[in-house]
Scaffold this active site. Sequence first.
Site, mmCIF file in Angstrom:
data_model
loop_
_atom_site.group_PDB
_atom_site.id
_atom_site.type_symbol
_atom_site.label_atom_id
_atom_site.label_comp_id
_atom_site.label_asym_id
_atom_site.label_seq_id
_atom_site.Cartn_x
_atom_site.Cartn_y
_atom_site.Cartn_z
ATOM 1 N N ASP A 1 13.106 -59.031 16.921
ATOM 2 C CA ASP A 1 12.283 -58.291 16.310
ATOM 3 C C ASP A 1 11.392 -57.598 17.497
ATOM 4 O OD1 ASP A 1 12.905 -58.646 13.750
ATOM 5 O OD2 ASP A 1 11.824 -60.487 13.757
ATOM 6 N N GLY B 1 11.721 -54.947 18.940
ATOM 7 C CA GLY B 1 11.551 -53.362 18.978
ATOM 8 C C GLY B 1 12.712 -52.912 19.892
ATOM 9 N N LYS B 2 13.659 -53.737 19.995
ATOM 10 C CA LYS B 2 14.840 -53.268 20.656
ATOM 11 C C LYS B 2 15.625 -51.710 20.045
ATOM 12 C CE LYS B 2 17.054 -56.824 19.665
ATOM 13 N NZ LYS B 2 15.984 -57.550 18.758
ATOM 14 N N ALA C 1 20.196 -58.358 11.221
ATOM 15 C CA ALA C 1 19.486 -57.612 11.997
ATOM 16 C C ALA C 1 18.780 -56.396 11.336
ATOM 17 C CB ALA C 1 20.279 -56.912 13.293
ATOM 18 N N GLY C 2 17.484 -56.038 11.657
ATOM 19 C CA GLY C 2 17.030 -54.686 11.074
ATOM 20 C C GLY C 2 16.443 -54.084 12.182
ATOM 21 N N HIS C 3 17.049 -52.857 12.598
ATOM 22 C CA HIS C 3 16.270 -52.125 13.587
ATOM 23 C C HIS C 3 15.643 -50.906 13.224
ATOM 24 C CE1 HIS C 3 19.220 -53.782 16.965
ATOM 25 N NE2 HIS C 3 18.557 -54.542 16.457
ATOM 26 N N GLN D 1 19.078 -59.625 17.331
ATOM 27 C CA GLN D 1 18.222 -60.811 17.566
ATOM 28 C C GLN D 1 17.764 -60.885 18.894
ATOM 29 O OE1 GLN D 1 21.623 -61.253 15.795
ATOM 30 N NE2 GLN D 1 20.511 -60.419 14.113
ATOM 31 N N THR E 1 14.351 -58.869 5.161
ATOM 32 C CA THR E 1 13.950 -59.955 4.307
ATOM 33 C C THR E 1 12.657 -59.751 3.630
ATOM 34 O OG1 THR E 1 13.131 -61.609 5.697
ATOM 35 C CG2 THR E 1 15.550 -61.692 5.139
ATOM 36 N N VAL F 1 3.238 -47.992 22.994
ATOM 37 C CA VAL F 1 1.774 -47.942 22.718
ATOM 38 C C VAL F 1 1.361 -47.579 21.402
ATOM 39 C CG1 VAL F 1 0.943 -47.776 25.022
ATOM 40 C CG2 VAL F 1 1.371 -45.710 23.782
HETATM 41 P P1 IMP Z 1 21.012 -65.790 10.226
HETATM 42 O O1 IMP Z 1 21.036 -65.163 11.474
HETATM 43 O O2 IMP Z 1 20.638 -65.200 8.924
HETATM 44 O O3 IMP Z 1 21.731 -66.839 10.186
HETATM 45 O O4 IMP Z 1 19.330 -66.722 10.567
HETATM 46 C C1 IMP Z 1 19.082 -67.621 11.449
HETATM 47 C C2 IMP Z 1 17.724 -67.410 12.076
HETATM 48 O O5 IMP Z 1 17.773 -66.118 12.827
HETATM 49 C C3 IMP Z 1 16.660 -67.319 11.182
HETATM 50 O O6 IMP Z 1 15.639 -67.943 11.622
HETATM 51 C C4 IMP Z 1 16.501 -65.715 10.831
HETATM 52 O O7 IMP Z 1 15.117 -65.587 10.492
HETATM 53 C C5 IMP Z 1 16.702 -65.359 12.089
HETATM 54 N N1 IMP Z 1 16.958 -63.955 12.585
HETATM 55 C C6 IMP Z 1 18.344 -63.324 12.157
HETATM 56 N N2 IMP Z 1 18.342 -62.235 12.400
HETATM 57 C C7 IMP Z 1 17.204 -62.022 12.836
HETATM 58 C C8 IMP Z 1 16.667 -60.684 13.326
HETATM 59 O O8 IMP Z 1 17.089 -59.651 13.387
HETATM 60 N N3 IMP Z 1 15.444 -60.867 13.826
HETATM 61 C C9 IMP Z 1 14.667 -61.745 13.863
HETATM 62 N N4 IMP Z 1 15.073 -63.007 13.304
HETATM 63 C C10 IMP Z 1 16.308 -63.127 12.797
#
Ligand code: IMP
Length: 428
Positions: free
Chosen positions: A13, A15-16, A39-41, A225, A302, A417
């Site tokens: 998270d 900011g990639k 992931a959520g970008h 991640q 999530t 910024v």
């Molecule tokens: P999983 O990747 O869903 O198995 O989750 C494993 C850990 O990685 C958990 O703590 C998630 O919250 C974290 N996680 C997975 N994807 C992301 C992401 O894109 N950003 C931040 N944390 C992540």
Amino acid sequence: MPAIIVVGAQWGDEGKGRVVDDLAREVHIVARYNGGDNAGHTVVALGHTLRLHLVPSGILHPHVTCLIGAGVVVNPVQLAAELDELAALGVDVSPERVKLAAAAHIILPTHRALDGARESARGREAIGTTRRGIGPVYADKAARVGLRAGQMADPEAFGERVRALVQAHNRLLQEHYGLEPLPVDETVAESVALARRLRPHLTDGSELVARALAAGQTVLCEGAQGTLLDLDHGTYPYVTSSSCVAGGALTGLGFGPQAVARVIGVAKAYTTRVGAGPFPTELTDAIGDRIRQAGGEYGTTTGRPRRCGWLDLPILRYAAQINGLTELALTKLDVLTGIQPLKVAVAYERGGERIERFPGEWGAEEVARWQPVYEELPGWTEEIRSARRWEDLPEAARAYVERIEEAVGVPVTLIGVGPEREEVVRRG
Ligand code: IMP
């Protein structure tokens, strides 16, 4: 040549997505190398806030080819939905532009169900996963029983493989976790339909990258991640199941290290984490709440509130070393405006012993045993969102950035910024 790797320097998270979107103007291919729709970008563009989970963040640049690489795990339902969403906005998501590597692995609904079942079974020791099936699908890949995207080239045969794996997963769900099985025929039918739909996007991913590099094109490798969620080098077991670090770009896309020209670590001006596990500089007070509000720190995937804390310089040094960072992109500096004073962790201590190195290699339990040692830095009150040049930033903000450079030993070349595309300060 060359390849540029963009990697998260913290717990994800960072900011990639916006950094990739920014760099994509000058590259030919944007290739995602690890993770899945965990992931959520977030990319703010076209008057919309786009939340991309699988499609690489370069998609909004019409000249860019997007590759979902071999190291990625793909939920075909999610990929199809994302392509639909982008197409509705008028973005070209044709198979000529969006490519899916044949070696990428496929997430089934039963992988997701198993992820949830394992998390619930862990009780208070739950990892806090996104429940997107990431751990189970990478486990199947390592156990050599997984499904690969390339198998979708023959949708009917793919359907039969799906049937066998769903039945095996269902046995686990029922016998081991005492849960209801998922419907087999429906899952097979849906998988066959998705295979027909996604088949035109299949490609030999490493060949695509090799050809581009040989033609002198630039390949931007997009990590998901972050370093501390890396399966090998993160705060195990509170990690994800893939190689998030820069090395993961080489295995996840299939090219050699001599092609890499730049490795850009992306870090927030503070630290956040979602999910469980140690977080030494976490703030559980009003300052943490303030950062969460000002930074909009809620999970893209999530919606969970993110844990927030001070910047941790030993973590950034660790990330610089493990990834071979050539530079840092610092995001969300504006979120710190008005906090007085600012603190940054410069080392760790335990019972009078001091260490400068982040003990991540020893895993979560060891990290939790150390307390951060802080240094105070003056904050600033001036609004900085309109800053575009280094000189536009207040002196205290520049000193904050310079302190990071000094501690980490790599230059900060881009500073975010504000959330809008143009709200960046570029240096050097
Ligand atoms: P999983 O990747 O869903 O198995 O989750 C494993 C850990 O990685 C958990 O703590 C998630 O919250 C974290 N996680 C997975 N994807 C992301 C992401 O894109 N950003 C931040 N944390 C992540």
